[in-house]
Enzyme design. Structure first.
Site, short mmCIF file in Angstrom:
data_model
loop_
_atom_site.label_atom_id
_atom_site.label_comp_id
_atom_site.label_asym_id
_atom_site.label_seq_id
_atom_site.Cartn_x
_atom_site.Cartn_y
_atom_site.Cartn_z
N LYS A 1 0.85 -1.19 0.00
CA LYS A 1 0.00 0.00 0.00
C LYS A 1 0.89 1.24 0.00
O LYS A 1 1.99 1.23 0.56
CB LYS A 1 -0.92 0.00 1.22
CG LYS A 1 -2.06 1.01 1.12
CD LYS A 1 -3.12 0.77 2.18
CE LYS A 1 -4.31 1.68 1.95
NZ LYS A 1 -5.40 1.43 2.91
N ASP B 1 -3.25 -4.24 -5.39
CA ASP B 1 -4.59 -3.68 -5.17
C ASP B 1 -4.70 -2.40 -5.98
O ASP B 1 -3.85 -1.51 -5.87
CB ASP B 1 -4.79 -3.41 -3.68
CG ASP B 1 -6.20 -2.95 -3.35
OD1 ASP B 1 -6.64 -1.92 -3.91
OD2 ASP B 1 -6.87 -3.61 -2.52
N ASP C 1 -7.58 5.69 -1.79
CA ASP C 1 -7.98 4.28 -1.69
C ASP C 1 -9.32 4.17 -0.98
O ASP C 1 -9.42 3.77 0.17
CB ASP C 1 -6.90 3.51 -0.92
CG ASP C 1 -7.27 2.04 -0.73
OD1 ASP C 1 -7.92 1.48 -1.63
OD2 ASP C 1 -6.92 1.47 0.31
N ASP D 1 -12.08 2.44 -2.07
CA ASP D 1 -12.74 1.15 -2.23
C ASP D 1 -14.18 1.26 -2.71
O ASP D 1 -15.09 0.64 -2.15
CB ASP D 1 -12.68 0.36 -0.91
CG ASP D 1 -11.27 -0.06 -0.57
OD1 ASP D 1 -10.70 -0.85 -1.33
OD2 ASP D 1 -10.73 0.41 0.44
N ASP E 1 -12.12 -6.20 -3.98
CA ASP E 1 -12.00 -5.61 -2.64
C ASP E 1 -12.61 -4.22 -2.64
O ASP E 1 -11.96 -3.24 -2.96
CB ASP E 1 -10.52 -5.55 -2.22
CG ASP E 1 -10.35 -5.09 -0.78
OD1 ASP E 1 -11.37 -4.92 -0.09
OD2 ASP E 1 -9.21 -4.91 -0.35
#
Length: 418
Positions: A227, A258, A293, A295, A325
């Protein structure tokens, strides 16, 4: 039926480019998506001593009907899966253990605490994946876990990760398909650190200890997830992309990318081909960042299409594990699963219906005019007619018809929850 008629007309257009639509369908059916269970209950889990979300994770919204028991969560997953074409996987976090009212610390979790999930997966023909949960816990309150300066805290989380890998191996043995165990940690600092190296040394040592316990890859595959920054770790994250990419390459682990964990100007689609030159396998968590981030539910945007194209044009569908995710509590949670997963499959179908070899050849020849022209024209090819027919053939709702089923489920089931 209009669906069949539209399909036949669309099929002819793709056949002009040598694309065998029936073969495309067979390939698409073979690609499982790992659907994350935590969209259904806002990452609450079922721990007896349940704690508030922490570790830079937050879910916004209060849409009614969230799952509050394992049975409700599995029912909701079943409803979503009935609206999504294909056979897929379900991704669990350790906090979804079922301990029958007993307080079981995370480092003491065992396969028996997931027996109900395995029975359910068998009944529904699903694979299971797993994640140790290194957040929302008193031993992670200061934002450090595997890189913590306190050895007792590090050891606790090391034991938890080892237990998680053993649980995942149990999934793999029982279900006949290896589970992917992915380690993500929140470790980092809010402000500029005075020492970046020492925490990374501790993280490396912790991972070495976790992976020193050998588990057969027939049952479990290990992944590590990086991350760039998080809430509470804006200035420094211990497990950066460079750290985990190096660790994965050196230790034969999967590097998990991700799509929300990079700088806004970076895209995962551009990393896949570079990393596959050095890695036999990769893993993805497909999300949608909005400025950070955040999501959001996956939509069929340019980046999702590009990820699909990179996986297909590079023959990487068997090398990359695709997981989702995202979490949104502001909309119907079953709808969120359905929208996001159907869009991931649409992106793969779009890529499989693209004349990739011809476009590659144009690039090699330096014919950039025709390459750009065709890439743009294929964006308006009758892809929707192919998708609708695929859904119909797979026995799931065509087009927006699935939304009526979700509305009915909300009225009959979700609205009756406390």
């Amino acid at each position: 039926m209009a669906v069949k008629e539209d399909f036949q007309a669309a099929k002819k257009q793709y056949e002009k480019w040598g694309i065998d639509v029936e073969k495309v369908f067979q390939r698409l059916k073979s690609i499982p998506i790992s659907i994350h269970c935590w969209q259904g209950d806002d990452i609450a889990g079922f721990e007896v001593n349940q704690q508030e979300l922490s570790g830079g994770i937050d879910v916004t919204g209060n849409y009614p009907g969230k799952a509050t028991t394992p049975e409700e969560l599995r029912d909701d997953l079943e409803k979503a899966l009935s609206l999504i074409p294909g056979k897929h996987r379900v991704n669990l976090h350790a906090i979804y253990a079922e301990t029958e009212g007993e307080v079981v610390e995370r480092d003491q979790l065992e396969p028996k605490h997931f027996e109900s999930w395995v029975r359910w997966a068998k009944e529904n023909g699903l694979g299971l994946d797993f994640n140790p949960t290194l957040f929302s816990h008193k031993k992670a309150d200061d934002g450090l876990t595997l890189a913590h300066p306190d050895k007792n805290i590090r050891d606790f989380w090391i034991r938890h990760c080892i237990a998680s890998r053993e649980i995942a191996a149990y999934f793999g043995k029982e279900l006949g398909t290896p589970a992917l165990t992915n380690i993500w940690i929140p470790d980092g600092y809010k402000d500029i650190p005075s020492d970046r190296l020492t925490p990374r040394k501790r993280l490396k040592e912790s991972l070495d200890e976790i992976y020193a316990v050998e588990i057969d890859e027939e049952y479990n595959l290990d992944a590590v997830e990086s991350k760039l920054f998080g809430i509470g770790s804006e200035a420094y994250v211990v497990g950066s992309h460079e750290f985990y990419m190096g660790y994965a390459l050196k230790n034969n682990k999967l590097c998990l990318l991700d799509t929300g964990h990079y700088h806004p100007s970076e895209v995962v689609s551009n990393k896949i081909s570079a990393m596959l030159l050095y890695s036999d396998k990769l893993a993805l968590h497909v999300s949608r960042p909005v400025r950070w981030d955040s999501d959001h539910v996956v939509i069929l945007d340019d980046e999702l299409r590009e990820i699909g194209l990179e996986l297909v044009r590079n023959n990487a569908l068997d090398k990359v594990s695709i997981g989702l995710d995202f979490f949104d509590a502001s909309i119907n949670r079953v709808a969120a699963w359905t929208i996001g997963t159907r869009n991931m499959i649409k992106a793969l179908l779009y890529a499989l219906l693209t004349p990739n070899e011809h476009l590659k050849q144009l690039q090699e020849e330096g014919n950039f005019t025709e390459r750009l022209a065709l890439m743009e024209e294929f964006k308006t090819y009758p892809f929707g007619a192919i998708w609708n027919y695929y859904c119909d053939e797979m026995g799931v709702p065509v087009g927006e018809e699935w939304l009526e089923e979700v509305k009915s489920y909300e009225e009959s089931v979700l609205s009756k929850r406390g």
